[in-house]
Design a protein around this motif. Sequence first.
Motif, PDB file in Angstrom:
ATOM      1  N   GLY A 319       0.856  -1.444  -0.143  1.00  0.00           N
ATOM      2  CA  GLY A 319      -0.193  -0.117  -0.015  1.00  0.00           C
ATOM      3  C   GLY A 319       0.975   1.279  -0.006  1.00  0.00           C
ATOM      4  O   GLY A 319       0.736   2.157  -0.666  1.00  0.00           O
ATOM      5  N   GLU A 320       1.936   1.177   0.869  1.00  0.00           N
ATOM      6  CA  GLU A 320       3.021   2.377   0.648  1.00  0.00           C
ATOM      7  C   GLU A 320       3.819   2.283  -0.351  1.00  0.00           C
ATOM      8  O   GLU A 320       4.659   1.198  -0.475  1.00  0.00           O
ATOM      9  N   GLY A 321       3.617   3.204  -1.405  1.00  0.00           N
ATOM     10  CA  GLY A 321       4.560   2.935  -2.627  1.00  0.00           C
ATOM     11  C   GLY A 321       3.642   2.255  -3.742  1.00  0.00           C
ATOM     12  O   GLY A 321       4.348   1.859  -4.951  1.00  0.00           O
ATOM     13  N   PRO A 333      12.528   0.467 -12.808  1.00  0.00           N
ATOM     14  CA  PRO A 333      12.518   0.348 -11.375  1.00  0.00           C
ATOM     15  C   PRO A 333      12.847   1.414 -10.654  1.00  0.00           C
ATOM     16  O   PRO A 333      13.188   1.276  -9.435  1.00  0.00           O
ATOM     17  N   ASN A 334      13.589   2.368 -11.433  1.00  0.00           N
ATOM     18  CA  ASN A 334      14.328   3.586 -10.609  1.00  0.00           C
ATOM     19  C   ASN A 334      13.513   4.471  -9.968  1.00  0.00           C
ATOM     20  O   ASN A 334      13.490   5.703 -10.623  1.00  0.00           O
ATOM     21  N   CYS A 335      12.285   4.062  -9.318  1.00  0.00           N
ATOM     22  CA  CYS A 335      11.105   5.007  -8.913  1.00  0.00           C
ATOM     23  C   CYS A 335      10.554   4.364  -7.494  1.00  0.00           C
ATOM     24  O   CYS A 335      11.229   3.280  -7.233  1.00  0.00           O
ATOM     25  N   GLY A 336       9.781   4.961  -6.958  1.00  0.00           N
ATOM     26  CA  GLY A 336       9.179   4.537  -5.678  1.00  0.00           C
ATOM     27  C   GLY A 336       8.042   3.551  -5.807  1.00  0.00           C
ATOM     28  O   GLY A 336       7.531   2.762  -4.763  1.00  0.00           O
ATOM     29  N   PHE A 337       7.777   3.105  -7.080  1.00  0.00           N
ATOM     30  CA  PHE A 337       6.601   2.036  -7.279  1.00  0.00           C
ATOM     31  C   PHE A 337       6.922   0.750  -6.871  1.00  0.00           C
ATOM     32  O   PHE A 337       7.943   0.049  -7.093  1.00  0.00           O
ATOM     33  N   GLY A 338       6.065   0.228  -5.797  1.00  0.00           N
ATOM     34  CA  GLY A 338       6.174  -1.001  -5.317  1.00  0.00           C
ATOM     35  C   GLY A 338       7.364  -1.157  -4.298  1.00  0.00           C
ATOM     36  O   GLY A 338       7.661  -2.312  -4.077  1.00  0.00           O
ATOM     37  N   LYS A 339       8.079  -0.156  -3.829  1.00  0.00           N
ATOM     38  CA  LYS A 339       9.317  -0.285  -2.877  1.00  0.00           C
ATOM     39  C   LYS A 339       8.828  -0.474  -1.408  1.00  0.00           C
ATOM     40  O   LYS A 339       9.493  -0.618  -0.442  1.00  0.00           O
TER      41      LYS A 339
END
Length: 341
Positions: A319-321, A333-339
């Motif tokens: 839920g966070e990210g 993947p160099n972003c906050g999605f799914g972290k």
Amino acid sequence: MKLMKTEDAIGQVLCHDITQIIPGVTKDAVFRKGHIITEEDIPVLLSVGKEHIYIWEKDEHMLHENEAAQILYEMCKNDHMHPSEVKEGKIELIAEQGGLLKVDREKLKKVNGLGEMMIATRHGNTCVKKGDKLAGTRIIPLVIEKEKMERAKAVCQDGPILTLKPLHKKKVAILTTGSEVYHGRIEDKFTPVLVEKLKEYDCEMIFHEVYDDDHEAITKGCLQAIEQGAELVLCTGGMSVDPDDRTPLAIKNTGARIVSYGAPVLPGAMFLLSYYQERIPIVGLPGCVMYAKRTIFDLALPRLLADDEITAEELAALGEGGLCLNCPVCTYPNCGFGKGW
């Protein structure tokens, strides 16, 4: 370690690297640990601001930064990774092959909480390539107590902080569902998208069938695909809450253990994950996977290919990210999605 005037240090042994920084030109050590200081070295040392200098005094209760950094490396390292050269109390870990990086967050937090040492890693549950940097370690002071390093080692006595799981080239089945596709009213545009994503991981599609909204037929199709050797089963379509969307029921009726129907990820909320006989994932993919650049499927696929079991708790943590911002230029993947997991 003893501090003395630089002019008086001729013949002494340096206990740490001396760094010279010339903006736009260099940032490197002009003298390395263990160097015996000569008269000619004095002007150079003064030019980098070293009016006083630390020379080495052996102390059985203390460790030099490079020796201690080696301990941090040993606490992190696992199969398929190697160290960089130790330098100024720093060692980096480099991937020897591609795979899924796993990080033991609790151990990482405990070690970093001890003070005077640090380990910084990539996000866990992300794919890396051969040669990628996995983590960096550093001892903060020039010397550190042996007892403190023993406490750090105790944190990892049952296993290292990092794991690099190889990705397997799985045999994949794709079951396309929906009466509109089955009867040829619209073209199947979902399967080509999945085939392209699977190509990124050198996976082979060994089974593909199109089904009407008949849950019994879809159930039989899943089982037939597994009998034919499928190691990962992907079901497309029929994943919403409409009465004629029967894919979740079909997957449940295979006898697979349902981990979760739904995930706090956008795009990808109607995602279903299950395991047949606890080893073969059967996945229900929502329609967004067909048209969105990155979705829950991109987060889950590497873990499925690494045989890294996904739990309901981990999915909940997404839920966070879990909100993709649909950036004009995708940097995943160099972003906050799914972290979040």
